[in-house]
Design a protein around this motif. Structure first.
Motif, PDB file in Angstrom:
ATOM      1  N   VAL A 303       0.815  -1.218   0.000  1.00 24.16           N
ATOM      2  CA  VAL A 303       0.000   0.000   0.000  1.00 24.16           C
ATOM      3  C   VAL A 303       0.849   1.268   0.000  1.00 24.16           C
ATOM      4  CG1 VAL A 303      -1.929  -1.133   1.146  1.00 24.16           C
ATOM      5  CG2 VAL A 303      -0.207   0.020   2.528  1.00 24.16           C
ATOM      6  N   LEU A 304       2.169   1.114  -0.024  1.00 25.15           N
ATOM      7  CA  LEU A 304       3.052   2.276  -0.001  1.00 25.15           C
ATOM      8  C   LEU A 304       3.675   2.526  -1.367  1.00 25.15           C
ATOM      9  CD1 LEU A 304       4.950   1.903   3.415  1.00 25.15           C
ATOM     10  CD2 LEU A 304       3.188   3.574   2.823  1.00 25.15           C
ATOM     11  N   GLY A 305       4.081   3.771  -1.575  1.00 25.14           N
ATOM     12  CA  GLY A 305       4.760   4.136  -2.809  1.00 25.14           C
ATOM     13  C   GLY A 305       3.874   3.960  -4.022  1.00 25.14           C
ATOM     14  N   GLY A 306       4.488   3.574  -5.112  1.00 24.85           N
ATOM     15  CA  GLY A 306       3.745   3.418  -6.358  1.00 24.85           C
ATOM     16  C   GLY A 306       3.330   1.994  -6.638  1.00 24.85           C
ATOM     17  N   PHE A 307       3.305   1.125  -5.601  1.00 26.87           N
ATOM     18  CA  PHE A 307       3.010  -0.283  -5.840  1.00 26.87           C
ATOM     19  C   PHE A 307       1.614  -0.473  -6.426  1.00 26.87           C
ATOM     20  CE2 PHE A 307       2.187  -4.698  -5.151  1.00 26.87           C
ATOM     21  CZ  PHE A 307       3.424  -5.319  -5.228  1.00 26.87           C
ATOM     22  N   CYS A 308       0.606   0.055  -5.758  1.00 27.06           N
ATOM     23  CA  CYS A 308      -0.774  -0.127  -6.238  1.00 27.06           C
ATOM     24  C   CYS A 308      -0.986   0.546  -7.587  1.00 27.06           C
ATOM     25  CB  CYS A 308      -1.763   0.435  -5.212  1.00 27.06           C
ATOM     26  SG  CYS A 308      -1.954  -0.587  -3.737  1.00 27.06           S
ATOM     27  N   PHE A 309      -0.504   1.774  -7.720  1.00 26.80           N
ATOM     28  CA  PHE A 309      -0.697   2.506  -8.975  1.00 26.80           C
ATOM     29  C   PHE A 309      -0.019   1.769 -10.123  1.00 26.80           C
ATOM     30  CE2 PHE A 309      -0.138   5.730 -12.185  1.00 26.80           C
ATOM     31  CZ  PHE A 309      -1.264   6.526 -12.070  1.00 26.80           C
ATOM     32  N   GLY A 310       1.211   1.295  -9.889  1.00 28.56           N
ATOM     33  CA  GLY A 310       1.915   0.565 -10.933  1.00 28.56           C
ATOM     34  C   GLY A 310       1.229  -0.730 -11.298  1.00 28.56           C
ATOM     35  N   ALA A 311       0.716  -1.451 -10.292  1.00 30.35           N
ATOM     36  CA  ALA A 311       0.053  -2.731 -10.554  1.00 30.35           C
ATOM     37  C   ALA A 311      -1.216  -2.554 -11.360  1.00 30.35           C
ATOM     38  CB  ALA A 311      -0.261  -3.423  -9.221  1.00 30.35           C
ATOM     39  N   VAL A 312      -1.961  -1.482 -11.103  1.00 32.48           N
ATOM     40  CA  VAL A 312      -3.264  -1.284 -11.731  1.00 32.48           C
ATOM     41  C   VAL A 312      -3.157  -0.613 -13.099  1.00 32.48           C
ATOM     42  CG1 VAL A 312      -5.470  -0.060 -11.524  1.00 32.48           C
ATOM     43  CG2 VAL A 312      -4.499  -1.230  -9.539  1.00 32.48           C
ATOM     44  N   PHE A 313      -2.348   0.435 -13.199  1.00 28.19           N
ATOM     45  CA  PHE A 313      -2.393   1.258 -14.401  1.00 28.19           C
ATOM     46  C   PHE A 313      -1.205   1.078 -15.351  1.00 28.19           C
ATOM     47  CE2 PHE A 313      -4.970   3.777 -11.348  1.00 28.19           C
ATOM     48  CZ  PHE A 313      -6.158   3.759 -12.064  1.00 28.19           C
ATOM     49  N   MET A 314      -0.082   0.546 -14.880  1.00 27.39           N
ATOM     50  CA  MET A 314       1.093   0.454 -15.752  1.00 27.39           C
ATOM     51  C   MET A 314       1.528  -0.974 -16.043  1.00 27.39           C
ATOM     52  SD  MET A 314       3.374   3.790 -14.750  1.00 27.39           S
ATOM     53  CE  MET A 314       3.321   3.570 -12.972  1.00 27.39           C
ATOM     54  N   ALA A 315       1.499  -1.840 -15.042  1.00 30.03           N
ATOM     55  CA  ALA A 315       1.842  -3.238 -15.312  1.00 30.03           C
ATOM     56  C   ALA A 315       0.834  -3.872 -16.267  1.00 30.03           C
ATOM     57  CB  ALA A 315       1.906  -4.023 -14.006  1.00 30.03           C
ATOM     58  N   THR A 316      -0.396  -3.391 -16.253  1.00 31.00           N
ATOM     59  CA  THR A 316      -1.458  -3.957 -17.103  1.00 31.00           C
ATOM     60  C   THR A 316      -1.527  -3.340 -18.491  1.00 31.00           C
ATOM     61  OG1 THR A 316      -3.034  -2.371 -16.164  1.00 31.00           O
ATOM     62  CG2 THR A 316      -2.895  -4.530 -15.102  1.00 31.00           C
ATOM     63  N   ASP A 317      -0.601  -2.448 -18.825  1.00 34.02           N
ATOM     64  CA  ASP A 317      -0.569  -1.851 -20.159  1.00 34.02           C
ATOM     65  C   ASP A 317      -0.550  -2.961 -21.209  1.00 34.02           C
ATOM     66  OD1 ASP A 317      -0.109  -0.463 -22.481  1.00 34.02           O
ATOM     67  OD2 ASP A 317       1.950   0.102 -21.981  1.00 34.02           O
ATOM     68  N   PRO A 318      -1.575  -3.077 -22.055  1.00 35.49           N
ATOM     69  CA  PRO A 318      -1.648  -4.205 -22.994  1.00 35.49           C
ATOM     70  C   PRO A 318      -0.558  -4.205 -24.048  1.00 35.49           C
ATOM     71  CG  PRO A 318      -3.360  -2.600 -23.484  1.00 35.49           C
ATOM     72  CD  PRO A 318      -2.739  -2.181 -22.183  1.00 35.49           C
ATOM     73  N   VAL A 319       0.077  -3.069 -24.289  1.00 36.20           N
ATOM     74  CA  VAL A 319       1.114  -2.991 -25.322  1.00 36.20           C
ATOM     75  C   VAL A 319       2.443  -3.532 -24.812  1.00 36.20           C
ATOM     76  CG1 VAL A 319       2.464  -1.428 -26.777  1.00 36.20           C
ATOM     77  CG2 VAL A 319       0.010  -1.044 -26.473  1.00 36.20           C
ATOM     78  N   THR A 320       2.811  -3.174 -23.578  1.00 34.98           N
ATOM     79  CA  THR A 320       4.153  -3.505 -23.085  1.00 34.98           C
ATOM     80  C   THR A 320       4.179  -4.684 -22.123  1.00 34.98           C
ATOM     81  OG1 THR A 320       3.889  -1.851 -21.308  1.00 34.98           O
ATOM     82  CG2 THR A 320       4.922  -1.130 -23.351  1.00 34.98           C
ATOM     83  N   SER A 321       3.017  -5.241 -21.779  1.00 35.61           N
ATOM     84  CA  SER A 321       2.984  -6.380 -20.859  1.00 35.61           C
ATOM     85  C   SER A 321       2.924  -7.687 -21.645  1.00 35.61           C
ATOM     86  CB  SER A 321       1.774  -6.280 -19.936  1.00 35.61           C
ATOM     87  OG  SER A 321       0.570  -6.407 -20.668  1.00 35.61           O
ATOM     88  N   ALA A 322       3.008  -8.794 -20.920  1.00 33.95           N
ATOM     89  CA  ALA A 322       2.874 -10.103 -21.556  1.00 33.95           C
ATOM     90  C   ALA A 322       1.455 -10.260 -22.103  1.00 33.95           C
ATOM     91  CB  ALA A 322       3.179 -11.204 -20.548  1.00 33.95           C
ATOM     92  N   ARG A 323       1.309 -10.976 -23.210  1.00 34.88           N
ATOM     93  CA  ARG A 323       0.014 -11.094 -23.863  1.00 34.88           C
ATOM     94  C   ARG A 323      -0.575 -12.499 -23.777  1.00 34.88           C
ATOM     95  NH1 ARG A 323       0.670  -7.077 -29.135  1.00 34.88           N
ATOM     96  NH2 ARG A 323       1.909  -5.493 -28.061  1.00 34.88           N
ATOM     97  N   THR A 324       0.264 -13.503 -23.553  1.00 30.20           N
ATOM     98  CA  THR A 324      -0.265 -14.855 -23.373  1.00 30.20           C
ATOM     99  C   THR A 324      -0.893 -14.957 -21.988  1.00 30.20           C
ATOM    100  OG1 THR A 324       1.897 -15.617 -22.573  1.00 30.20           O
ATOM    101  CG2 THR A 324       1.427 -15.886 -24.914  1.00 30.20           C
ATOM    102  N   GLU A 325      -1.907 -15.798 -21.848  1.00 29.14           N
ATOM    103  CA  GLU A 325      -2.635 -15.869 -20.581  1.00 29.14           C
ATOM    104  C   GLU A 325      -1.750 -16.378 -19.451  1.00 29.14           C
ATOM    105  OE1 GLU A 325      -5.704 -14.557 -20.241  1.00 29.14           O
ATOM    106  OE2 GLU A 325      -5.260 -13.936 -22.288  1.00 29.14           O
ATOM    107  N   THR A 326      -0.967 -17.414 -19.700  1.00 29.47           N
ATOM    108  CA  THR A 326      -0.042 -17.903 -18.679  1.00 29.47           C
ATOM    109  C   THR A 326       1.069 -16.895 -18.429  1.00 29.47           C
ATOM    110  OG1 THR A 326      -0.482 -20.191 -19.332  1.00 29.47           O
ATOM    111  CG2 THR A 326       1.498 -19.795 -18.032  1.00 29.47           C
ATOM    112  N   GLY A 327       1.520 -16.250 -19.503  1.00 35.63           N
ATOM    113  CA  GLY A 327       2.575 -15.258 -19.375  1.00 35.63           C
ATOM    114  C   GLY A 327       2.194 -14.093 -18.491  1.00 35.63           C
ATOM    115  N   LYS A 328       0.907 -13.743 -18.451  1.00 33.02           N
ATOM    116  CA  LYS A 328       0.462 -12.635 -17.600  1.00 33.02           C
ATOM    117  C   LYS A 328       0.717 -12.928 -16.124  1.00 33.02           C
ATOM    118  CE  LYS A 328      -3.084 -11.117 -20.875  1.00 33.02           C
ATOM    119  NZ  LYS A 328      -4.533 -11.022 -21.172  1.00 33.02           N
ATOM    120  N   TYR A 329       0.519 -14.192 -15.718  1.00 35.60           N
ATOM    121  CA  TYR A 329       0.804 -14.562 -14.333  1.00 35.60           C
ATOM    122  C   TYR A 329       2.295 -14.403 -14.017  1.00 35.60           C
ATOM    123  CZ  TYR A 329      -3.847 -16.742 -13.956  1.00 35.60           C
ATOM    124  OH  TYR A 329      -5.198 -16.987 -13.921  1.00 35.60           O
TER     125      TYR A 329
END
Length: 386
Positions: A303-329
């Motif tokens: 809950v500190l720093g940019g952890f939540c913001f990064g997890a929700v809005f940037m790690a999930t970026d469909p262009v730069t994140s993994a695209r395979t379903e298993t790869g997302k995990y």
């Protein structure tokens, strides 16, 4: 809306081939497709995804960012009045208006510089204006401290759009998140304006609102206090609500959670990536807590720093994140675990999320390649093909 549609149809010939304003065709097309869904159909090379186009998707992401942005504006005012000792006498409207006036120039500079470069680039290349910066333009100010000067923000936006996006081919072709690229540019180019204790609280009054604080006023973030070996003075409730110093849009877990619900409800973000970031971070934080290597509880890392913001809005970026379903995990777990590792193992860099997402972007294609190759191998074995 019908009147606007008719007006655009009337002036459209001026921007088409042979029209007197043909040089600005890309600009007109960008505004038209933002206001109305295109009525053209691809004849070749097309793949049907769904009924909503990318500009509408980007608009939904911007809406999901609104709670974090609005709370960030309030918290900027809250921290200024709290530092001056005048919080008790200030009204909600005064606090919010001060924060609004402090944050608005950063959002304007981000969009003016970023979209300006997008327009120029599209005109130069004779291409359509791409919509990716609609989201990046608001994320970049939200992941920066309020003390970041506007000219530095302008440089970061220009660097990110040109070197992290356009040279790779534009929206959908970039391998690194544009907002992360902007923050990394500032962090490594101007570290004194991105770290320390003097950048997290607005220092000057604006149009008679807020307070002018003494020169050299300091206020450390909770992660900054940990990095200095000091005790964390913020309560867990303040961490969750967001009444702590930090980057503009990253402090309130509740506001970010509202945005997460919107993204998941609209089917825009992957819950697999989002969840695995928290799982990876939580497990690694538990391990460090058991080893006595972190002075805070494992859940406070989440809950500190940019952890939540990064997890929700940037790690999930469909262009730069993994695209395979298993790869997302795998991708999400790697980011969460790496963020906590950087925080704990490197006291000089107490945040961690920025570098974790950057490295996650770097290995996302490799993760997808390995997953696809493994699936092909398994299917060939089932079919009896060597």
């Amino acid at each position: 809306m019908n009147a606007l549609r008719k007006y655009l149809n009337q002036i459209k010939p001026n921007f088409e081939e042979g029209g007197k304003l043909h040089a600005f065709r890309s600009v007109f097309d960008g505004f038209e497709t933002f206001l109305f869904v295109p009525n053209t159909t691809a004849k070749s090379g097309a793949h049907i995804h769904d009924a909503i186009d990318s500009k509408r998707i980007m608009s939904m992401v911007v809406i999901a960012l609104m709670p974090a942005m609005l709370f960030g504006m309030y918290n900027v005012g809250y921290q200024n009045y709290l530092a001056a000792g005048t919080l008790a006498s200030a009204s909600f409207l005064e606090i919010f208006c001060y924060g609004f006036l402090a944050v608005l120039p950063k959002i304007l500079v981000s969009y003016i510089v970023g979209l300006g470069i997008e327009f120029i680039w599209a005109q130069w290349k004779g291409e359509e204006i791409q919509e990716g910066y609609l989201v990046s333009g608001i994320i970049i100010p939200l992941i920066l401290p309020i003390g970041c000067p506007l000219w530095m923000l302008a440089l970061a936006c220009a660097f990110a759009v040109i070197f992290a996006k356009e040279i790779f081919g534009g929206t959908g072709m970039n391998i690194f998140n544009v907002a992360i690229a902007a923050r990394m540019f500032l962090f490594f180019s101007y570290p004194s304006k991105m770290t320390g204790d003097t950048i997290w609280v607005a220092q000057n009054s604006i149009f008679g609102l807020g307070n002018t604080l003494p020169d050299g006023y300091t206020a450390a973030t909770p992660l900054g206090q940990i990095g200095q070996g000091a005790d964390v003075t913020s309560s867990l409730s303040d961490m969750i609500l967001g009444f702590i110093p930090g980057s503009i849009g990253e402090t309130s877990v509740i506001a970010i959670a509202i945005g997460a619900v919107i993204l998941l409800w609209m089917g825009i973000a992957s819950w697999k990536t989002m969840l695995s970031v928290f799982v990876g971070g939580g497990l690694m934080a538990c391990l460090f807590e058991q080893l006595g290597m972190t002075p805070i509880a494992w859940y406070e890392h989440l809950v500190l720093g940019g952890f939540c913001f990064g997890a929700v809005f940037m790690a999930t970026d469909p262009v730069t994140s993994a695209r395979t379903e298993t790869g997302k995990y795998i991708y999400g777990f790697l980011i969460g675990a790496l963020a906590v590792i950087i925080r704990v193992m490197n006291p000089g860099y107490p945040e961690g999320m920025m570098l974790a997402i950057f490295f996650g972007n770097m290995v996302a294609p490799l993760i997808d390649h390995c997953i696809v190759a493994r699936n092909i191998s398994k299917r060939m074995k089932r079919g009896g093909t060597k």
